[in-house]
Design a protein around this motif. Sequence first.
Motif, PDB file in Angstrom:
ATOM      1  N   SER A 117       0.820  -1.217   0.000  1.00 13.21           N
ATOM      2  CA  SER A 117       0.000   0.000   0.000  1.00 13.21           C
ATOM      3  C   SER A 117       0.855   1.269   0.000  1.00 13.21           C
ATOM      4  CB  SER A 117      -0.935   0.009   1.209  1.00 13.21           C
ATOM      5  OG  SER A 117      -0.222  -0.274   2.396  1.00 13.21           O
ATOM      6  N   PHE A 118       2.171   1.129   0.206  1.00 13.33           N
ATOM      7  CA  PHE A 118       3.071   2.288   0.186  1.00 13.33           C
ATOM      8  C   PHE A 118       3.556   2.561  -1.236  1.00 13.33           C
ATOM      9  CE2 PHE A 118       3.563   0.540   4.497  1.00 13.33           C
ATOM     10  CZ  PHE A 118       3.386   1.676   5.254  1.00 13.33           C
ATOM     11  N   ASP A 119       3.986   3.814  -1.465  1.00 14.35           N
ATOM     12  CA  ASP A 119       4.601   4.116  -2.768  1.00 14.35           C
ATOM     13  C   ASP A 119       5.949   3.394  -2.869  1.00 14.35           C
ATOM     14  OD1 ASP A 119       6.836   5.874  -1.810  1.00 14.35           O
ATOM     15  OD2 ASP A 119       5.195   7.156  -1.175  1.00 14.35           O
ATOM     16  N   SER A 120       6.497   3.311  -4.072  1.00 18.17           N
ATOM     17  CA  SER A 120       7.687   2.476  -4.308  1.00 18.17           C
ATOM     18  C   SER A 120       8.894   2.951  -3.487  1.00 18.17           C
ATOM     19  CB  SER A 120       8.039   2.434  -5.797  1.00 18.17           C
ATOM     20  OG  SER A 120       8.233   3.741  -6.281  1.00 18.17           O
ATOM     21  N   GLU A 121       9.025   4.268  -3.308  1.00 22.88           N
ATOM     22  CA  GLU A 121      10.166   4.793  -2.534  1.00 22.88           C
ATOM     23  C   GLU A 121      10.066   4.368  -1.064  1.00 22.88           C
ATOM     24  OE1 GLU A 121      12.129   9.084  -1.393  1.00 22.88           O
ATOM     25  OE2 GLU A 121      10.853   8.996  -3.173  1.00 22.88           O
ATOM     26  N   THR A 122       8.849   4.446  -0.511  1.00 24.04           N
ATOM     27  CA  THR A 122       8.648   4.054   0.891  1.00 24.04           C
ATOM     28  C   THR A 122       8.827   2.547   1.060  1.00 24.04           C
ATOM     29  OG1 THR A 122       7.101   5.894   1.142  1.00 24.04           O
ATOM     30  CG2 THR A 122       7.078   4.229   2.867  1.00 24.04           C
ATOM     31  N   GLN A 123       8.342   1.772   0.083  1.00 18.34           N
ATOM     32  CA  GLN A 123       8.546   0.313   0.139  1.00 18.34           C
ATOM     33  C   GLN A 123      10.038  -0.012   0.199  1.00 18.34           C
ATOM     34  OE1 GLN A 123       6.425  -2.374  -2.474  1.00 18.34           O
ATOM     35  NE2 GLN A 123       4.756  -0.912  -2.745  1.00 18.34           N
ATOM     36  N   LYS A 124      10.807   0.710  -0.615  1.00 14.92           N
ATOM     37  CA  LYS A 124      12.262   0.488  -0.642  1.00 14.92           C
ATOM     38  C   LYS A 124      12.882   0.828   0.722  1.00 14.92           C
ATOM     39  CE  LYS A 124      16.319   1.810  -3.349  1.00 14.92           C
ATOM     40  NZ  LYS A 124      16.852   2.769  -4.330  1.00 14.92           N
ATOM     41  N   LEU A 125      12.433   1.937   1.304  1.00 10.52           N
ATOM     42  CA  LEU A 125      12.919   2.362   2.629  1.00 10.52           C
ATOM     43  C   LEU A 125      12.612   1.293   3.681  1.00 10.52           C
ATOM     44  CD1 LEU A 125      14.041   4.856   4.355  1.00 10.52           C
ATOM     45  CD2 LEU A 125      11.632   5.367   4.779  1.00 10.52           C
ATOM     46  N   LEU A 126      11.387   0.771   3.665  1.00  7.69           N
ATOM     47  CA  LEU A 126      10.982  -0.239   4.651  1.00  7.69           C
ATOM     48  C   LEU A 126      11.752  -1.546   4.454  1.00  7.69           C
ATOM     49  CD1 LEU A 126       7.114   0.342   4.758  1.00  7.69           C
ATOM     50  CD2 LEU A 126       8.759   0.892   6.546  1.00  7.69           C
ATOM     51  N   LYS A 127      11.949  -1.929   3.201  1.00  4.35           N
ATOM     52  CA  LYS A 127      12.698  -3.165   2.931  1.00  4.35           C
ATOM     53  C   LYS A 127      14.136  -3.043   3.428  1.00  4.35           C
ATOM     54  CE  LYS A 127       9.969  -4.819  -0.981  1.00  4.35           C
ATOM     55  NZ  LYS A 127       9.821  -4.860  -2.438  1.00  4.35           N
ATOM     56  N   THR A 128      14.721  -1.846   3.257  1.00  3.56           N
ATOM     57  CA  THR A 128      16.078  -1.616   3.765  1.00  3.56           C
ATOM     58  C   THR A 128      16.086  -1.657   5.291  1.00  3.56           C
ATOM     59  OG1 THR A 128      16.537  -0.197   1.862  1.00  3.56           O
ATOM     60  CG2 THR A 128      18.080  -0.057   3.693  1.00  3.56           C
ATOM     61  N   ALA A 129      15.085  -1.040   5.912  1.00  2.00           N
ATOM     62  CA  ALA A 129      15.000  -1.029   7.383  1.00  2.00           C
ATOM     63  C   ALA A 129      14.895  -2.443   7.939  1.00  2.00           C
ATOM     64  CB  ALA A 129      13.795  -0.203   7.834  1.00  2.00           C
ATOM     65  N   LEU A 130      14.193  -3.319   7.228  1.00  2.00           N
ATOM     66  CA  LEU A 130      14.010  -4.698   7.686  1.00  2.00           C
ATOM     67  C   LEU A 130      15.307  -5.511   7.622  1.00  2.00           C
ATOM     68  CD1 LEU A 130      10.575  -5.270   5.953  1.00  2.00           C
ATOM     69  CD2 LEU A 130      10.971  -5.668   8.387  1.00  2.00           C
ATOM     70  N   LYS A 131      16.187  -5.150   6.657  1.00  2.00           N
ATOM     71  CA  LYS A 131      17.414  -5.949   6.467  1.00  2.00           C
ATOM     72  C   LYS A 131      18.682  -5.235   6.925  1.00  2.00           C
ATOM     73  CE  LYS A 131      15.978  -9.047   2.755  1.00  2.00           C
ATOM     74  NZ  LYS A 131      14.637  -8.685   2.369  1.00  2.00           N
ATOM     75  N   ASP A 132      18.700  -3.909   6.745  1.00  2.00           N
ATOM     76  CA  ASP A 132      19.924  -3.150   6.983  1.00  2.00           C
ATOM     77  C   ASP A 132      19.587  -1.818   7.665  1.00  2.00           C
ATOM     78  OD1 ASP A 132      22.539  -2.355   6.888  1.00  2.00           O
ATOM     79  OD2 ASP A 132      22.571  -1.908   4.743  1.00  2.00           O
ATOM     80  N   PRO A 133      19.077  -1.878   8.900  1.00  2.00           N
ATOM     81  CA  PRO A 133      18.515  -0.680   9.534  1.00  2.00           C
ATOM     82  C   PRO A 133      19.488   0.469   9.751  1.00  2.00           C
ATOM     83  CG  PRO A 133      18.604  -2.529  11.081  1.00  2.00           C
ATOM     84  CD  PRO A 133      18.916  -3.079   9.739  1.00  2.00           C
ATOM     85  N   SER A 134      20.781   0.184   9.824  1.00  2.00           N
ATOM     86  CA  SER A 134      21.738   1.274  10.072  1.00  2.00           C
ATOM     87  C   SER A 134      21.843   2.228   8.883  1.00  2.00           C
ATOM     88  CB  SER A 134      23.124   0.709  10.405  1.00  2.00           C
ATOM     89  OG  SER A 134      23.640  -0.002   9.297  1.00  2.00           O
ATOM     90  N   ASN A 135      21.307   1.825   7.743  1.00  2.00           N
ATOM     91  CA  ASN A 135      21.403   2.662   6.540  1.00  2.00           C
ATOM     92  C   ASN A 135      20.190   3.540   6.291  1.00  2.00           C
ATOM     93  OD1 ASN A 135      23.974   2.259   5.526  1.00  2.00           O
ATOM     94  ND2 ASN A 135      23.427   0.308   4.597  1.00  2.00           N
ATOM     95  N   VAL A 136      19.255   3.587   7.238  1.00  2.00           N
ATOM     96  CA  VAL A 136      18.067   4.427   7.035  1.00  2.00           C
ATOM     97  C   VAL A 136      17.791   5.263   8.277  1.00  2.00           C
ATOM     98  CG1 VAL A 136      16.948   2.895   5.363  1.00  2.00           C
ATOM     99  CG2 VAL A 136      16.518   2.560   7.789  1.00  2.00           C
ATOM    100  N   ASP A 137      16.950   6.281   8.100  1.00  2.00           N
ATOM    101  CA  ASP A 137      16.513   7.133   9.211  1.00  2.00           C
ATOM    102  C   ASP A 137      15.398   6.381   9.946  1.00  2.00           C
ATOM    103  OD1 ASP A 137      15.271   8.951  10.875  1.00  2.00           O
ATOM    104  OD2 ASP A 137      15.317  10.604   9.438  1.00  2.00           O
ATOM    105  N   LEU A 138      15.738   5.781  11.080  1.00  2.00           N
ATOM    106  CA  LEU A 138      14.795   4.900  11.771  1.00  2.00           C
ATOM    107  C   LEU A 138      13.647   5.655  12.443  1.00  2.00           C
ATOM    108  CD1 LEU A 138      17.317   2.282  13.160  1.00  2.00           C
ATOM    109  CD2 LEU A 138      15.600   1.914  11.383  1.00  2.00           C
TER     110      LEU A 138
END
Length: 222
Positions: free
Chosen positions: A13-34
């Motif tokens: 239900s999220f736009d593609s950019e947000t989906q990408k952010l969430l997928k990164t947070a799930l696997k590599d959280p240190s690389n995103v703004d938590l």
Amino acid sequence: MGETGKEEYKIQSFDSETQKLLKTALKDPSNVDLEKVANIIVDQSLKDCVFSKEAGRICYTIIQAESKQVGQSIFRRSLLNRLQQEYKDREELRTRSLQAWICYVTFICNIFDYLRVNNMPMMALVNPVYDCLFRLAQPDSLRKEEEVDCLVLQLHRIGEQLEKMNSQRMDELFSLLRDGFLLQEGLSSLSQLLLLEIIEFRAADWKMTDAAQKYYYSEVMD
């Protein structure tokens, strides 16, 4: 390994950019703004009750990944801060949007169910969760089927855990529910059925007997 769905999260239900952010947070959280991720998850949970049921699992995965990767809990702290903020404004939230309120209760109960400290539910969430359930047990809420349905669903899910954390408040909550069932006018037949079912469910030590399941299921289907 036919069941790949366990690692699939409902983020379409999220736009593609947000989906990408969430997928990164799930696997590599240190690389995103938590903190941003926590706010995105809470905002979506208040709009989308289907997502609010999934959100606990997503938050749990991010917290575990962050702890393993960097030994920190930025995401958990941001999430709890935002939950606390919404909790303080819960009456205003309910007045503004009944659906957002129901989504919030679903979300906080989901977080209570998933988040653990030393394999125990988080003490910090016990009273806020109880307060939300007590609000759903007030006379004006019991007259709304959506709120009764939400209350009963949450008690099915976390009632037993919650009672272990504070049995006195559970006794008080069920006293309200019994009074509501027996004394309150204006309850729909479905709400009465749901209340009776959850009262009997707790009385049976948070278990549903086969006979009760058949009875309530047939009543709801009729």
